[in-house]
Design a protein around this motif. Structure first.
Motif, PDB file in Angstrom:
ATOM      1  N   LYS A   1      39.642  30.769  35.570  1.00  0.00           N
ATOM      2  CA  LYS A   1      38.503  31.169  36.402  1.00  0.00           C
ATOM      3  C   LYS A   1      38.352  32.694  36.418  1.00  0.00           C
ATOM      4  CE  LYS A   1      36.784  29.404  40.666  1.00  0.00           C
ATOM      5  NZ  LYS A   1      37.103  28.899  42.008  1.00  0.00           N
ATOM      6  N   LYS A   2      39.492  33.417  36.483  1.00  0.00           N
ATOM      7  CA  LYS A   2      39.444  34.882  36.491  1.00  0.00           C
ATOM      8  C   LYS A   2      38.840  35.408  35.198  1.00  0.00           C
ATOM      9  CE  LYS A   2      40.225  39.107  37.698  1.00  0.00           C
ATOM     10  NZ  LYS A   2      39.378  39.733  38.722  1.00  0.00           N
ATOM     11  N   CYS A   3      39.328  34.912  34.059  1.00  0.00           N
ATOM     12  CA  CYS A   3      38.804  35.391  32.776  1.00  0.00           C
ATOM     13  C   CYS A   3      37.338  34.999  32.593  1.00  0.00           C
ATOM     14  CB  CYS A   3      39.660  34.878  31.622  1.00  0.00           C
ATOM     15  SG  CYS A   3      41.301  35.651  31.549  1.00  0.00           S
ATOM     16  N   ASP A   4      36.967  33.789  33.017  1.00  0.00           N
ATOM     17  CA  ASP A   4      35.568  33.368  32.944  1.00  0.00           C
ATOM     18  C   ASP A   4      34.682  34.299  33.756  1.00  0.00           C
ATOM     19  OD1 ASP A   4      36.123  31.231  31.278  1.00  0.00           O
ATOM     20  OD2 ASP A   4      36.009  29.716  32.875  1.00  0.00           O
ATOM     21  N   SER A   5      35.166  34.729  34.931  1.00  0.00           N
ATOM     22  CA  SER A   5      34.362  35.617  35.782  1.00  0.00           C
ATOM     23  C   SER A   5      34.136  36.974  35.128  1.00  0.00           C
ATOM     24  CB  SER A   5      35.022  35.796  37.151  1.00  0.00           C
ATOM     25  OG  SER A   5      36.150  36.653  37.072  1.00  0.00           O
ATOM     26  N   LEU A   6      35.033  37.340  34.207  1.00  0.00           N
ATOM     27  CA  LEU A   6      34.903  38.609  33.487  1.00  0.00           C
ATOM     28  C   LEU A   6      34.175  38.433  32.161  1.00  0.00           C
ATOM     29  CD1 LEU A   6      38.538  39.960  34.051  1.00  0.00           C
ATOM     30  CD2 LEU A   6      36.455  40.652  35.265  1.00  0.00           C
ATOM     31  N   GLY A   7      33.826  37.183  31.823  1.00  0.00           N
ATOM     32  CA  GLY A   7      33.161  36.899  30.556  1.00  0.00           C
ATOM     33  C   GLY A   7      34.093  37.074  29.369  1.00  0.00           C
TER      34      GLY A   7
ATOM     35  N   PHE B   1      48.868  36.445  32.135  1.00  0.00           N
ATOM     36  CA  PHE B   1      47.808  36.212  31.146  1.00  0.00           C
ATOM     37  C   PHE B   1      46.981  37.471  30.938  1.00  0.00           C
ATOM     38  CE2 PHE B   1      46.108  35.259  35.289  1.00  0.00           C
ATOM     39  CZ  PHE B   1      44.799  35.667  35.260  1.00  0.00           C
ATOM     40  N   ARG B   2      46.294  37.473  29.805  1.00  0.00           N
ATOM     41  CA  ARG B   2      45.371  38.554  29.463  1.00  0.00           C
ATOM     42  C   ARG B   2      43.977  37.990  29.377  1.00  0.00           C
ATOM     43  NH1 ARG B   2      46.722  43.205  27.250  1.00  0.00           N
ATOM     44  NH2 ARG B   2      44.999  43.128  25.784  1.00  0.00           N
ATOM     45  N   CYS B   3      43.007  38.808  29.743  1.00  0.00           N
ATOM     46  CA  CYS B   3      41.590  38.467  29.576  1.00  0.00           C
ATOM     47  C   CYS B   3      41.049  39.397  28.493  1.00  0.00           C
ATOM     48  CB  CYS B   3      40.833  38.644  30.871  1.00  0.00           C
ATOM     49  SG  CYS B   3      41.332  37.542  32.198  1.00  0.00           S
ATOM     50  N   ASP B   4      40.855  38.852  27.306  1.00  0.00           N
ATOM     51  CA  ASP B   4      40.367  39.662  26.173  1.00  0.00           C
ATOM     52  C   ASP B   4      38.979  39.232  25.747  1.00  0.00           C
ATOM     53  OD1 ASP B   4      42.688  41.274  25.836  1.00  0.00           O
ATOM     54  OD2 ASP B   4      43.674  39.583  24.879  1.00  0.00           O
TER      55      ASP B   4
END
Length: 90
Positions: A57-63, A87-90
């Motif tokens: 959900k966090k990564c989705d919110s950042l696109g 985790f990483r959001c890339d």
């Protein structure tokens, strides 16, 4: 009296208690989230599912896309499982 207290603690530990933290930024694009689940809520499997759902959900919110870099499993009193996902959001 001690038996009642011990029995009460056991019931509390086995009932449907669960929680999760909000994702915490630990460095550039890297976050951690923890979840805690009793045996009735799936123990380690339930905690892992909650943590990974919050991470996604966090990564989705950042696109951005998620990349799980580490998963740690531990125990909390009296019988709960705790899972921490890095985790990483890339």
């Amino acid at each position: 009296m001690k038996m009642i207290l011990a029995g009460s603690l056991l019931v509390i530990g086995v009932t449907g208690c669960a929680w999760q933290s909000d994702p915490l930024k630990v460095s550039d694009n890297t976050y951690q989230v923890s979840a805690n689940a009793s045996p009735a809520r799936g123990a380690a499997t339930g905690a892992r599912q909650m943590a990974l759902t919050a991470a996604n959900k966090k990564c989705d919110s950042l696109g951005k896309n998620i990349e799980v870099t580490n998963t740690e499993t531990g125990w909390a009193f009296p019988t709960n499982s705790v899972v921490t996902v890095t985790f990483r959001c890339d």
